[in-house]
Motif scaffolding. Structure first.
Motif, PDB file in Angstrom:
ATOM      1  N   ALA A 132       0.840  -1.208   0.000  1.00 25.38           N
ATOM      2  CA  ALA A 132       0.000   0.000   0.000  1.00 25.38           C
ATOM      3  C   ALA A 132       0.870   1.251   0.000  1.00 25.38           C
ATOM      4  N   ARG A 133       1.945   1.200   0.761  1.00 25.07           N
ATOM      5  CA  ARG A 133       2.836   2.346   0.871  1.00 25.07           C
ATOM      6  C   ARG A 133       3.475   2.638  -0.493  1.00 25.07           C
ATOM      7  N   GLN A 134       3.850   1.572  -1.195  1.00 22.15           N
ATOM      8  CA  GLN A 134       4.481   1.778  -2.495  1.00 22.15           C
ATOM      9  C   GLN A 134       3.488   2.328  -3.512  1.00 22.15           C
ATOM     10  N   VAL A 135       2.258   1.852  -3.420  1.00 26.73           N
ATOM     11  CA  VAL A 135       1.217   2.400  -4.300  1.00 26.73           C
ATOM     12  C   VAL A 135       1.081   3.896  -4.023  1.00 26.73           C
ATOM     13  N   CYS A 136       1.101   4.234  -2.760  1.00 26.81           N
ATOM     14  CA  CYS A 136       0.948   5.618  -2.348  1.00 26.81           C
ATOM     15  C   CYS A 136       2.096   6.477  -2.894  1.00 26.81           C
ATOM     16  N   MET A 137       3.319   5.998  -2.753  1.00 26.56           N
ATOM     17  CA  MET A 137       4.482   6.735  -3.271  1.00 26.56           C
ATOM     18  C   MET A 137       4.341   6.920  -4.782  1.00 26.56           C
ATOM     19  N   TYR A 138       3.949   5.851  -5.430  1.00 29.55           N
ATOM     20  CA  TYR A 138       3.785   5.899  -6.883  1.00 29.55           C
ATOM     21  C   TYR A 138       2.760   6.959  -7.275  1.00 29.55           C
ATOM     22  N   LEU A 139       1.621   6.949  -6.590  1.00 26.21           N
ATOM     23  CA  LEU A 139       0.535   7.856  -6.966  1.00 26.21           C
ATOM     24  C   LEU A 139       0.893   9.319  -6.681  1.00 26.21           C
ATOM     25  N   ILE A 140       1.583   9.561  -5.595  1.00 26.04           N
ATOM     26  CA  ILE A 140       1.946  10.949  -5.303  1.00 26.04           C
ATOM     27  C   ILE A 140       2.914  11.462  -6.366  1.00 26.04           C
ATOM     28  N   ALA A 185      15.779   8.261  -2.167  1.00 25.31           N
ATOM     29  CA  ALA A 185      16.139   7.042  -2.885  1.00 25.31           C
ATOM     30  C   ALA A 185      15.065   5.965  -2.714  1.00 25.31           C
ATOM     31  N   THR A 186      14.506   5.874  -1.516  1.00 26.20           N
ATOM     32  CA  THR A 186      13.432   4.906  -1.262  1.00 26.20           C
ATOM     33  C   THR A 186      12.231   5.204  -2.149  1.00 26.20           C
ATOM     34  N   ILE A 187      11.872   6.473  -2.227  1.00 25.43           N
ATOM     35  CA  ILE A 187      10.710   6.867  -3.026  1.00 25.43           C
ATOM     36  C   ILE A 187      10.972   6.561  -4.499  1.00 25.43           C
ATOM     37  N   SER A 188      12.142   6.944  -4.939  1.00 20.90           N
ATOM     38  CA  SER A 188      12.502   6.738  -6.331  1.00 20.90           C
ATOM     39  C   SER A 188      12.449   5.246  -6.679  1.00 20.90           C
ATOM     40  N   TYR A 189      12.986   4.439  -5.801  1.00 17.43           N
ATOM     41  CA  TYR A 189      13.003   2.991  -6.016  1.00 17.43           C
ATOM     42  C   TYR A 189      11.576   2.443  -6.102  1.00 17.43           C
ATOM     43  N   ALA A 190      10.736   2.848  -5.136  1.00 22.07           N
ATOM     44  CA  ALA A 190       9.352   2.362  -5.106  1.00 22.07           C
ATOM     45  C   ALA A 190       8.619   2.776  -6.378  1.00 22.07           C
ATOM     46  N   TYR A 191       8.861   4.012  -6.783  1.00 20.16           N
ATOM     47  CA  TYR A 191       8.164   4.523  -7.960  1.00 20.16           C
ATOM     48  C   TYR A 191       8.526   3.711  -9.202  1.00 20.16           C
ATOM     49  N   GLU A 192       9.814   3.505  -9.383  1.00 17.33           N
ATOM     50  CA  GLU A 192      10.244   2.783 -10.583  1.00 17.33           C
ATOM     51  C   GLU A 192       9.747   1.345 -10.551  1.00 17.33           C
ATOM     52  N   LYS A 193       9.778   0.752  -9.371  1.00 11.32           N
ATOM     53  CA  LYS A 193       9.348  -0.639  -9.241  1.00 11.32           C
ATOM     54  C   LYS A 193       7.856  -0.748  -9.576  1.00 11.32           C
ATOM     55  N   MET A 194       7.066   0.158  -9.004  1.00 12.63           N
ATOM     56  CA  MET A 194       5.625   0.161  -9.258  1.00 12.63           C
ATOM     57  C   MET A 194       5.336   0.380 -10.737  1.00 12.63           C
ATOM     58  N   SER A 195       6.024   1.362 -11.318  1.00 14.59           N
ATOM     59  CA  SER A 195       5.785   1.666 -12.734  1.00 14.59           C
ATOM     60  C   SER A 195       5.952   0.415 -13.571  1.00 14.59           C
ATOM     61  N   THR A 200       1.192  14.484  -8.587  1.00 14.76           N
ATOM     62  CA  THR A 200       1.536  15.814  -8.088  1.00 14.76           C
ATOM     63  C   THR A 200       2.906  16.207  -8.611  1.00 14.76           C
ATOM     64  N   ASP A 201       3.289  17.438  -8.354  1.00 17.62           N
ATOM     65  CA  ASP A 201       4.618  17.883  -8.752  1.00 17.62           C
ATOM     66  C   ASP A 201       5.606  17.821  -7.584  1.00 17.62           C
ATOM     67  N   CYS A 202       5.262  17.063  -6.558  1.00 17.06           N
ATOM     68  CA  CYS A 202       6.136  16.990  -5.383  1.00 17.06           C
ATOM     69  C   CYS A 202       7.500  16.400  -5.747  1.00 17.06           C
ATOM     70  N   SER A 203       8.528  16.890  -5.092  1.00 18.38           N
ATOM     71  CA  SER A 203       9.852  16.307  -5.280  1.00 18.38           C
ATOM     72  C   SER A 203       9.938  15.009  -4.479  1.00 18.38           C
ATOM     73  N   LEU A 204      10.986  14.244  -4.753  1.00 21.82           N
ATOM     74  CA  LEU A 204      11.185  12.994  -4.014  1.00 21.82           C
ATOM     75  C   LEU A 204      11.272  13.251  -2.511  1.00 21.82           C
ATOM     76  N   SER A 205      11.964  14.337  -2.148  1.00 26.00           N
ATOM     77  CA  SER A 205      12.092  14.650  -0.716  1.00 26.00           C
ATOM     78  C   SER A 205      10.738  14.965  -0.096  1.00 26.00           C
ATOM     79  N   GLU A 206       9.925  15.723  -0.846  1.00 24.48           N
ATOM     80  CA  GLU A 206       8.617  16.073  -0.303  1.00 24.48           C
ATOM     81  C   GLU A 206       7.753  14.823  -0.107  1.00 24.48           C
ATOM     82  N   ILE A 207       7.831  13.912  -1.060  1.00 25.97           N
ATOM     83  CA  ILE A 207       7.058  12.678  -0.920  1.00 25.97           C
ATOM     84  C   ILE A 207       7.573  11.886   0.277  1.00 25.97           C
ATOM     85  N   GLY A 208       8.895  11.865   0.408  1.00 31.30           N
ATOM     86  CA  GLY A 208       9.501  11.172   1.543  1.00 31.30           C
ATOM     87  C   GLY A 208       8.993  11.726   2.864  1.00 31.30           C
ATOM     88  N   ARG A 209       8.901  13.043   2.937  1.00 32.86           N
ATOM     89  CA  ARG A 209       8.408  13.667   4.164  1.00 32.86           C
ATOM     90  C   ARG A 209       6.947  13.303   4.421  1.00 32.86           C
TER      91      ARG A 209
END
Ligand code: ADP
Ligand code: MG
Length: 440
Positions: free
Chosen positions: A373-381, A402-412, A385-394
């Motif tokens: 669920a968390r990875q889906v959430c990272m992917y969707l944000i 790096a965690t966000i970026s990884y999750a996003y690419e994996k989900m994609s 949105t135009d949030c940066s990786l850091s903003e999504i992390g927060r």
């Protein structure tokens, strides 16, 4: 008054600071600091290098003084001195993100607004390092810059060239980590070994002197070895404030190509492609209607189609131009309203869908369902949105970019290979659009 040694005072201050600033920031800037000396209202903080000293001096001085004053109960001025913590922890390894399989040359719709950028990117793939070096792409948000960088990456990967994609923000974070962990050699090697370096959101370097300086060297090293460099930014080099002249002139060496808001035909083409890809059956006049409403941002254009489809699904009715008009009522003619999809709205919707709480999503739980669920959430944000990786992390419990970026690419890539998952994520997207508060 009880006199305590400086290291002990500093440990107490660090304890409080952990509550005041994000975990990522704490880790980056404060975790390797020590209390050196405390005398006559002056507190000397030992930092691992001048880079950290410069950052803390500029950004955290008053907070540090406030917290230290709270600990020692008298006014404190801080000073920074380079002196590393004795113990050295293992370097963090971040996996290189894969390229988003959806962002290819084939899925990129070409029109007058973007044909120069498209052609230049294609040329770079044919002739890396030789055609234009660097290639500098610029244009407003949601106009396809990241898409083209990934398209290059996807394509050259087939030719077994090493393409490396990094956002300027990621570059900065990795550099800070490398300096802290004393692994700058590895950092340098990683970038020096790229046949093609793709750097996104270069405007992020502006005003970050040490990073800019470091990037300048990376750039020169690659360039003089005829390695291809492609950069993307929301502005042309000459308009990026505070970018040092020598880096700016380097960035202008090759070709500077812009992406403009797409014309009507291109917008329509993009909607047709997306409808086909998503398997939604929708009348041509509805697509035309949407293409007439949303002009400035392709991400918003795609979002509007999602919204219209969601709206008609909720009402269990056919999508007609009238329904589309109602779905887009509050955004027609005032596009920026669509940007009102907030990370929080997405997090809430995802939590609701998976029957989890917000703290589950933001917390540290590692069970499979929560992680998913968390990875889906990272992917969707990232997607909506135009949030940066850091903003999504927060937003999601202070996770690293790096965690966000990884999750996003994996989900994609999972979404691309799994129709069931794709449908599931699509349904959540529809809920988000439907749940979006009326902004009138
Ligand atoms: P930017 O990096 O310029 O902010 P992105 O590359 O992230 O914009 O694009 C935003 C969205 O719009 C992505 O989903 C992308 O696939 C889509 N997009 C942008 N330009 C085009 C295009 N010419 N054809 C098809 N899709 C596009
Ligand atoms: Mg982008």
């Amino acid at each position: 008054m009880i006199v305590r040694p400086a290291p002990e005072i500093w440990e107490a201050a660090l304890g409080r600071l952990q509550l005041e600033i994000s975990k990522a920031n704490f880790h980056t800037w404060l975790s390797k600091t020590i209390g050196l000396n405390c005398q006559d209202g002056k507190f000397v903080i030992g930092v691992p290098n001048t880079f950290v000293a410069e950052y803390l001096e500029k950004n955290q001085r008053s907070l540090l003084e406030k917290v230290l004053t709270g600990v020692v109960r008298e006014d404190v001025r801080v000073e920074f001195r380079v002196a590393a913590r004795p113990e050295k922890s293992l370097p963090e390894r971040t996996n290189l993100p894969l390229f988003n399989p959806r962002y290819t040359f084939d899925t990129f719709v070409v029109g007058n607004s973007n044909n120069l950028a498209y052609a230049a990117a294609a040329k770079v793939v044919e002739n890396p390092g030789l055609a234009f070096n660097p290639l500098f792409l610029y244009g407003g948000a949601g106009l396809g810059k990241t898409h083209l960088l990934h398209a290059i990456g996807n394509k050259v990967a087939i030719n077994h060239l090493a393409a490396l994609y990094v956002s300027a923000e990621q570059y900065t974070n990795e550099l800070v980590t490398a300096i802290r962990e004393k692994t700058t050699d590895e950092f340098r090697k990683k970038f020096r070994n790229a046949d093609i370096l793709l750097v996104d959101d270069v405007q992020f370097f502006a005003g970050k002197e040490q990073t800019e300086e470091n990037f300048f060297y990376t750039f020169n090293e690659l360039h003089s070895n005829n390695r291809q460099i492609v950069l993307a930014s929301d502005q042309p080099p000459k308009s990026i404030p505070m970018l040092k002249e020598r880096l700016r002139s380097r960035l202008e060496w090759g070709l500077v190509a812009d992406l403009q808001p797409p014309d009507f035909e291109t917008r329509l083409g993009i909607l047709q492609n997306k409808a086909r890809r998503d398997g939604v059956d929708i009348e041509p006049d509805v697509l035309e209607f949407i293409a007439l409403q949303i002009k400035e941002n392709i991400r918003a254009l795609e979002g509007s189609l999602n919204r219209v489809v969601a709206y008609s699904a909720l009402l269990r009715t056919m999508v007609t131009p009238e329904i589309a008009a109602r779905a887009l009522e509050d955004i027609a003619g005032k596009e920026p309203k669509l940007a009102a999809i907030t990370p929080n709205l997405i997090t809430e919707t995802v939590a609701g869908t998976f029957r989890l709480t917000l703290s589950d999503l933001r917390g540290r739980g590692r069970d499979k369902a929560t992680v998913f669920a968390r990875q889906v959430c990272m992917y969707l944000i990232r997607q909506e949105t135009d949030c940066s990786l850091s903003e999504i992390g927060r937003e999601l419990g202070d996770r690293s970019p790096a965690t966000i970026s990884y999750a996003y690419e994996k989900m994609s890539s999972s979404i691309n290979n799994d129709p069931h998952l794709k449908r599931q994520v699509f349904n959540i997207q529809q809920k988000i659009y439907a749940a979006r508060p009326d902004s009138r």
